[in-house]
Scaffold this motif. Structure first.
Motif, PDB file in Angstrom:
ATOM      1  N   ARG A  68       0.826  -1.207   0.000  1.00  0.00           N
ATOM      2  CA  ARG A  68       0.000   0.000   0.000  1.00  0.00           C
ATOM      3  C   ARG A  68       0.861   1.259   0.000  1.00  0.00           C
ATOM      4  NH1 ARG A  68      -1.505   3.474   3.674  1.00  0.00           N
ATOM      5  NH2 ARG A  68      -0.676   2.192   5.388  1.00  0.00           N
ATOM      6  N   GLU A  69       1.891   1.287   0.844  1.00  0.00           N
ATOM      7  CA  GLU A  69       2.782   2.452   0.885  1.00  0.00           C
ATOM      8  C   GLU A  69       3.464   2.665  -0.461  1.00  0.00           C
ATOM      9  OE1 GLU A  69       5.147   2.772   4.824  1.00  0.00           O
ATOM     10  OE2 GLU A  69       4.530   0.668   4.668  1.00  0.00           O
ATOM     11  N   ALA A  70       3.899   1.572  -1.071  1.00  0.00           N
ATOM     12  CA  ALA A  70       4.583   1.661  -2.361  1.00  0.00           C
ATOM     13  C   ALA A  70       3.646   2.209  -3.428  1.00  0.00           C
ATOM     14  CB  ALA A  70       5.093   0.278  -2.774  1.00  0.00           C
ATOM     15  N   ARG A  71       2.416   1.705  -3.450  1.00  0.00           N
ATOM     16  CA  ARG A  71       1.458   2.136  -4.462  1.00  0.00           C
ATOM     17  C   ARG A  71       1.102   3.609  -4.290  1.00  0.00           C
ATOM     18  NH1 ARG A  71      -2.007  -1.429  -3.426  1.00  0.00           N
ATOM     19  NH2 ARG A  71      -3.343  -0.193  -2.052  1.00  0.00           N
ATOM     20  N   GLU A  72       0.855   4.039  -3.069  1.00  0.00           N
ATOM     21  CA  GLU A  72       0.468   5.433  -2.831  1.00  0.00           C
ATOM     22  C   GLU A  72       1.585   6.397  -3.199  1.00  0.00           C
ATOM     23  OE1 GLU A  72      -0.780   5.577   1.210  1.00  0.00           O
ATOM     24  OE2 GLU A  72      -2.716   4.598   0.825  1.00  0.00           O
ATOM     25  N   LEU A  73       2.799   6.050  -2.830  1.00  0.00           N
ATOM     26  CA  LEU A  73       3.945   6.904  -3.164  1.00  0.00           C
ATOM     27  C   LEU A  73       4.091   7.047  -4.663  1.00  0.00           C
ATOM     28  CD1 LEU A  73       6.685   8.373  -2.515  1.00  0.00           C
ATOM     29  CD2 LEU A  73       7.742   6.094  -2.658  1.00  0.00           C
ATOM     30  N   LEU A  74       4.115   5.916  -5.365  1.00  0.00           N
ATOM     31  CA  LEU A  74       4.390   5.945  -6.797  1.00  0.00           C
ATOM     32  C   LEU A  74       3.233   6.550  -7.583  1.00  0.00           C
ATOM     33  CD1 LEU A  74       6.508   5.250  -8.851  1.00  0.00           C
ATOM     34  CD2 LEU A  74       5.585   2.934  -8.998  1.00  0.00           C
ATOM     35  N   ALA A  75       2.012   6.260  -7.175  1.00  0.00           N
ATOM     36  CA  ALA A  75       0.851   6.812  -7.886  1.00  0.00           C
ATOM     37  C   ALA A  75       0.845   8.334  -7.830  1.00  0.00           C
ATOM     38  CB  ALA A  75      -0.441   6.252  -7.303  1.00  0.00           C
ATOM     39  N   ASP A  76       1.234   8.886  -6.688  1.00  0.00           N
ATOM     40  CA  ASP A  76       1.254  10.343  -6.540  1.00  0.00           C
ATOM     41  C   ASP A  76       2.243  10.985  -7.508  1.00  0.00           C
ATOM     42  OD1 ASP A  76       0.945  12.988  -5.105  1.00  0.00           O
ATOM     43  OD2 ASP A  76       3.049  12.579  -4.710  1.00  0.00           O
ATOM     44  N   VAL A  77       3.451  10.454  -7.580  1.00  0.00           N
ATOM     45  CA  VAL A  77       4.476  11.053  -8.443  1.00  0.00           C
ATOM     46  C   VAL A  77       4.157  10.799  -9.914  1.00  0.00           C
ATOM     47  CG1 VAL A  77       6.934  11.177  -8.958  1.00  0.00           C
ATOM     48  CG2 VAL A  77       6.178  10.712  -6.614  1.00  0.00           C
ATOM     49  N   HIS A  78       3.817   9.571 -10.239  1.00  0.00           N
ATOM     50  CA  HIS A  78       3.498   9.189 -11.620  1.00  0.00           C
ATOM     51  C   HIS A  78       2.339  10.024 -12.156  1.00  0.00           C
ATOM     52  CE1 HIS A  78       2.033   6.306 -14.796  1.00  0.00           C
ATOM     53  NE2 HIS A  78       3.332   6.144 -14.964  1.00  0.00           N
ATOM     54  N   GLY A  79       1.363  10.306 -11.299  1.00  0.00           N
ATOM     55  CA  GLY A  79       0.176  11.034 -11.733  1.00  0.00           C
ATOM     56  C   GLY A  79       0.402  12.513 -11.976  1.00  0.00           C
ATOM     57  N   ARG A  80       1.544  13.039 -11.560  1.00  0.00           N
ATOM     58  CA  ARG A  80       1.816  14.460 -11.756  1.00  0.00           C
ATOM     59  C   ARG A  80       2.446  14.767 -13.111  1.00  0.00           C
ATOM     60  NH1 ARG A  80       5.485  15.955  -7.515  1.00  0.00           N
ATOM     61  NH2 ARG A  80       5.144  14.133  -6.206  1.00  0.00           N
ATOM     62  N   PHE A  81       2.759  13.739 -13.889  1.00  0.00           N
ATOM     63  CA  PHE A  81       3.343  13.974 -15.214  1.00  0.00           C
ATOM     64  C   PHE A  81       2.250  14.331 -16.208  1.00  0.00           C
ATOM     65  CE2 PHE A  81       7.080  12.223 -13.405  1.00  0.00           C
ATOM     66  CZ  PHE A  81       8.127  12.645 -14.212  1.00  0.00           C
ATOM     67  N   THR A  82       2.527  15.320 -17.038  1.00  0.00           N
ATOM     68  CA  THR A  82       1.584  15.753 -18.066  1.00  0.00           C
ATOM     69  C   THR A  82       2.116  15.471 -19.471  1.00  0.00           C
ATOM     70  OG1 THR A  82       2.554  17.990 -18.028  1.00  0.00           O
ATOM     71  CG2 THR A  82       0.663  17.576 -16.590  1.00  0.00           C
ATOM     72  N   GLU A  83       3.318  14.916 -19.568  1.00  0.00           N
ATOM     73  CA  GLU A  83       3.929  14.571 -20.850  1.00  0.00           C
ATOM     74  C   GLU A  83       5.037  13.560 -20.580  1.00  0.00           C
ATOM     75  OE1 GLU A  83       5.587  18.609 -21.776  1.00  0.00           O
ATOM     76  OE2 GLU A  83       7.488  17.513 -21.833  1.00  0.00           O
ATOM     77  N   GLY A  84       5.694  13.134 -21.655  1.00  0.00           N
ATOM     78  CA  GLY A  84       6.785  12.177 -21.488  1.00  0.00           C
ATOM     79  C   GLY A  84       6.300  10.760 -21.261  1.00  0.00           C
ATOM     80  N   PHE A  85       5.096  10.457 -21.778  1.00  0.00           N
ATOM     81  CA  PHE A  85       4.504   9.155 -21.517  1.00  0.00           C
ATOM     82  C   PHE A  85       5.207   8.017 -22.264  1.00  0.00           C
ATOM     83  CE2 PHE A  85       0.685  12.115 -21.291  1.00  0.00           C
ATOM     84  CZ  PHE A  85       0.854  12.345 -19.930  1.00  0.00           C
ATOM     85  N   GLN A  86       6.117   8.368 -23.178  1.00  0.00           N
ATOM     86  CA  GLN A  86       6.858   7.342 -23.917  1.00  0.00           C
ATOM     87  C   GLN A  86       8.257   7.109 -23.352  1.00  0.00           C
ATOM     88  OE1 GLN A  86       5.093   5.727 -26.237  1.00  0.00           O
ATOM     89  NE2 GLN A  86       3.449   7.129 -25.669  1.00  0.00           N
TER      90      GLN A  86
END
Length: 237
Positions: free
Chosen positions: A201-219
């Motif tokens: 759960r801690e791993a998922r919450e941490l990574l989801a927060d950072v990953h979700g802040r990207f607006t480009e660079g999806f490749q």
């Protein structure tokens, strides 16, 4: 100007804008046939950005271009950058190759900083020492992250704790600098560690927060790697 902008865009979490700025820097130098400018744009921006993005075919093309320009004009300084990038790319295709920092001019300390952000899996001790002494700003977070990866690889009774401490320091620096690209890398590394410790759960919450802040660079390779780990963590609920 565009070369520095490219690096700043990468740090702030805009990988596509970084690529575009690096291209503009190179195109401007080519348009006026400025050999020094061409080599500078390649060495400072285009080659590093391509490697950071994980676009290795493009990185090889740009490194070949840098080699040709550097050789034609007998630029010794950029010639050393060519060898630097070629060894980086070799290490990506042959990850068990020894990467000898001594291959490069030991007086060029900025290269130790770059090595840590481009070479996967190990960090030159000179770069880590420069972080601890406060001499490095822009790459400190990534150097600390890679040092944590190296500790885990070397193993030992305190490896996980030491690596986690390095990741926390890295995250703190990246957040204070708004260096979102380094923050994503560190969040991915820390999430891997927590997953292995069954702290899903801690791993998922941490990574989801950072990953979700990207607006480009999806490749980019970093974004894809983080996304794949998120899917794995979500499936483990």
């Amino acid at each position: 100007m565009y070369a520095i902008l490219a690096r700043n865009c990468w740090l702030q979490g805009f990988p596509d804008q970084a690529r575009d700025a690096a291209r503009r820097s190179l195109e401007r130098a080519v348009s006026v046939n400025n050999a020094t400018g061409i080599c500078g744009a390649l060495a400072i921006a285009a080659c590093p950005v391509a490697i950071w993005r994980g676009d290795l075919p493009e990185a090889r093309r740009l490194t070949s271009m840098l080699r040709e320009c550097s050789s034609r004009h007998s630029f010794d300084s950029t010639g050393s950058w060519v060898r630097f990038f070629e060894r980086i790319l070799l290490s990506r295709s042959a990850p068990h190759e020894l990467f000898e920092v001594a291959t490069y001019d030991s007086t060029a300390l900025d290269r130790f900083d770059d090595i840590a952000t481009l070479r996967e899996g190990s960090v030159p001790p000179e770069a880590l020492a420069r972080v601890e002494s406060g001499c490095i700003g822009w790459s400190a977070a990534e150097i600390l992250r890679v040092s944590g990866e190296q500790v885990l690889k070397d193993s030992g009774p305190e490896a996980a704790r030491t690596a986690e401490a390095a990741y926390f320091r890295s995250l703190d620096i990246a957040r204070r600098q708004t260096a979102l690209s380094w923050e994503l890398r560190t969040a991915t590394s820390l999430a891997h560690l927590w997953r292995d410790q069954h702290r899903t759960r801690e791993a998922r919450e941490l990574l989801a927060d950072v990953h979700g802040r990207f607006t480009e660079g999806f490749q980019t390779a970093d974004y894809a790697r983080a996304g794949a780990l998120l899917l794995e963590l979500s499936a483990s609920r």
